[in-house]
Design an enzyme around this catalytic site. Structure first.
Site, PDB file in Angstrom:
ATOM      1  CG  ASN A   1     -10.829   0.785   8.745  1.00 32.65           C
ATOM      2  OD1 ASN A   1     -10.505   1.710   9.593  1.00 32.65           O
ATOM      3  ND2 ASN A   1     -10.599  -0.291   8.596  1.00 32.65           N
ATOM      4  CE  LYS A   2      -5.327   3.203   5.702  1.00 28.56           C
ATOM      5  NZ  LYS A   2      -4.959   4.493   4.874  1.00 28.56           N
TER       6      LYS A   2
ATOM      7  CG  ASP B   1      -9.736   6.102   9.153  1.00 27.02           C
ATOM      8  OD1 ASP B   1     -10.016   5.040   8.763  1.00 27.02           O
ATOM      9  OD2 ASP B   1      -9.094   6.962   9.478  1.00 27.02           O
TER      10      ASP B   1
ATOM     11  NE  ARG C   1      -3.927  11.028   5.844  1.00 26.73           N
ATOM     12  CZ  ARG C   1      -3.704   9.730   6.476  1.00 26.73           C
ATOM     13  NH1 ARG C   1      -3.116   9.571   7.619  1.00 26.73           N
ATOM     14  NH2 ARG C   1      -4.127   8.783   5.959  1.00 26.73           N
TER      15      ARG C   1
ATOM     16  CD  GLN D   1      -1.198   2.160   6.872  1.00 28.33           C
ATOM     17  OE1 GLN D   1      -1.522   1.374   5.847  1.00 28.33           O
ATOM     18  NE2 GLN D   1      -1.752   3.470   6.544  1.00 28.33           N
TER      19      GLN D   1
ATOM     20  NE  ARG E   1      -0.964   5.026  10.770  1.00 29.07           N
ATOM     21  CZ  ARG E   1      -1.692   4.253  11.766  1.00 29.07           C
ATOM     22  NH1 ARG E   1      -1.376   4.245  12.861  1.00 29.07           N
ATOM     23  NH2 ARG E   1      -2.658   3.361  11.530  1.00 29.07           N
ATOM     24  N   GLY E   2      -3.451   7.586  11.832  1.00 31.72           N
ATOM     25  CA  GLY E   2      -4.655   7.004  12.701  1.00 31.72           C
ATOM     26  C   GLY E   2      -5.662   8.052  13.125  1.00 31.72           C
ATOM     27  CB  ALA E   3      -9.302   8.269  13.088  1.00 32.15           C
TER      28      ALA E   3
HETATM   29  O1  MRU Z   1      -3.806   6.248   6.692  1.00 28.24           O
HETATM   30  P1  MRU Z   1      -3.710   5.918   8.164  1.00 28.24           P
HETATM   31  O2  MRU Z   1      -2.848   4.950   8.579  1.00 28.24           O
HETATM   32  O3  MRU Z   1      -3.930   7.146   8.930  1.00 28.24           O
HETATM   33  O4  MRU Z   1      -5.323   5.144   8.356  1.00 28.24           O
HETATM   34  C1  MRU Z   1      -5.894   5.251   9.526  1.00 28.24           C
HETATM   35  C2  MRU Z   1      -6.181   3.647   9.696  1.00 28.24           C
HETATM   36  O5  MRU Z   1      -5.019   3.359  10.792  1.00 28.24           O
HETATM   37  C3  MRU Z   1      -7.134   2.892   9.678  1.00 28.24           C
HETATM   38  O6  MRU Z   1      -7.814   3.318   8.658  1.00 28.24           O
HETATM   39  C4  MRU Z   1      -7.763   2.396  10.914  1.00 28.24           C
HETATM   40  O7  MRU Z   1      -8.225   1.032  10.714  1.00 28.24           O
HETATM   41  C5  MRU Z   1      -8.743   3.258  11.561  1.00 28.24           C
HETATM   42  S1  MRU Z   1      -8.826   3.622  13.116  1.00 28.24           S
HETATM   43  C6  MRU Z   1      -7.546   4.872  13.328  1.00 28.24           C
END
Ligand code: MRU
Length: 369
Positions: free
Chosen positions: A259-260, A249, A95, A208, A54-56
């Site tokens: 973002n999250k 993201d 996603r 996370q 996961r993560g952008a």
């Molecule tokens: O749902 P995820 O774990 O894929 O979310 C992404 C993230 O980790 C966050 O939003 C992060 O701060 C962005 S940077 C990849």
């Protein structure tokens, strides 16, 4: 970054085994360090959809390698280009919020569409996947170099007392191919001998921050404390946060940042307490086709069980999930929120640091490209 006694990226090709890509199984961290082989298109789809990765940035790199798998399958089964386009659509649906996924898949589609012969597909796709993965790591490294002076300046003002940085979720090396975005400057500061201390938001519901950022920071020897998501405002009111750095993201042309979930509340609290709030992102996370992030950015909704249950290890070390609410409680689970540009101090990307305004973003992206 270094872990398990050696340098790891989050995604890599297995030497001498063409077609096999490995990733760290992030669903098992921090309780176990396992790797997973990704070979078929379905392996790549599942890894992204089920959040084994996961993560952008890492989602983008994984999707790029997923497209390599698609070209191999197409060649083996004599499938037409439309098969590759279908795989692209499938991957892009996994996603929706992180734009890096669509960005990586579109790069592959454009390059494959331009091939003179289908025999070129696999080689071209592999080159692009490597370029995307290497580019992500290099961008994150540069983001660290650009963030370092911001942290150094605060450290000087504090006469060498640790700089307290709050971060949300995991925009660390696990979310990218290496280094991370929000964490890159923290790692650079630590390496340069600038004392830092990180407040790690646990980041409900998937945690996370607790599972991944706390693990990452511990592996690199960075002082940190895990905090409940709702504690940041209190810490800020009491002068215990010098700087907030989060990832993103998707960032629109006016500088709104998805973002999250929970990031927006941290930005509000930072604004109210005059604390600088930076968003760190590779340039691949800008989406200039969008303007108003709140109205336009697609926000992923995930299953209610992520809110109703928590996963962790029992005292005997067994991994288990427990329900934390009455059986049958309805739950709502938006995965991301959008922080409006007006709450953001600056955007840190590999091309430089800019104000969250359309003119500044466009100048950064065009002048330097
Ligand atoms: O749902 P995820 O774990 O894929 O979310 C992404 C993230 O980790 C966050 O939003 C992060 O701060 C962005 S940077 C990849």
């Amino acid at each position: 970054m270094r872990t398990q006694g050696k340098h790891y990226r989050t995604i890599w090709e297995v030497p001498n085994q063409p077609g096999i890509v490995q990733v760290i199984d992030q669903g098992k961290l921090p309780h176990a360090f396992n790797t997973i082989d990704l070979i078929s298109v379905e392996d790549f789809r599942r890894a992204i959809a089920d959040m084994q990765i996961r993560g952008a940035g890492l989602i983008g790199a994984t999707a790029a390698y997923g497209m390599v798998a698609a070209t191999r399958m197409a060649l083996a089964s004599d499938a037409p280009f439309s098969f590759i386009q279908e795989v692209a659509e499938t991957l892009m649906r996994t996603r929706p919020t992180a734009v890096n996924l669509a960005w990586a898949v579109r790069q592959q589609l454009d390059a494959l569409a331009a091939c003179a012969s289908r025999l070129e597909w696999a080689g071209v796709a592999l080159q692009i996947a490597r370029r995307i993965a290497d580019g992500d790591a290099q961008a994150c490294r540069r983001i660290g170099e650009l963030t370092l002076p911001l942290i150094q300046k605060i450290a000087e003002a504090k006469n060498g007392a640790p700089v307290n940085i709050l971060t949300h979720c995991n925009a660390g090396w696990l979310a990218f191919v290496d280094y991370g975005t929000a964490t890159a400057g923290i790692y650079a500061a630590h390496e340069a001998g600038v004392p830092v201390h990180v407040w790690v938001d646990e980041t409900r519901p998937r945690n996370q921050g607790a599972s991944l950022t706390a693990w990452e920071l511990a592996e690199q020897g960075i002082p940190h404390h895990l905090i409940a998501d709702n504690m940041g405002g209190h810490l800020m009111q009491h002068g215990m946060v010098d700087l907030v750095i989060v990832g993103a993201d998707r960032v629109t042309r006016r500088g709104d940042a998805a973002n999250k979930i929970g990031t927006y509340l941290k930005a509000l609290a930072a604004k109210d307490n005059n604390i600088p709030f930076y968003v760190a992102l590779p340039s691949s996370t800008f989406d200039l086709s969008m303007d108003d992030g709140i109205a336009e950015i697609p926000v992923e909704e995930r299953g209610a069980e992520e809110v109703r249950e928590m996963t962790g290890v029992l005292k005997d070390g067994t991994l288990a999930s427990v329900r934390i609410c009455p059986a049958g409680t309805p739950a709502c689970n938006y995965g991301f929120d959008v922080t409006p540009a007006r709450l953001i101090t600056g955007l840190i990307c590999e091309l430089g640091i800019c104000d969250p305004t359309e003119s500044a973003i466009r100048m950064l992206l065009t002048v330097t490209q």
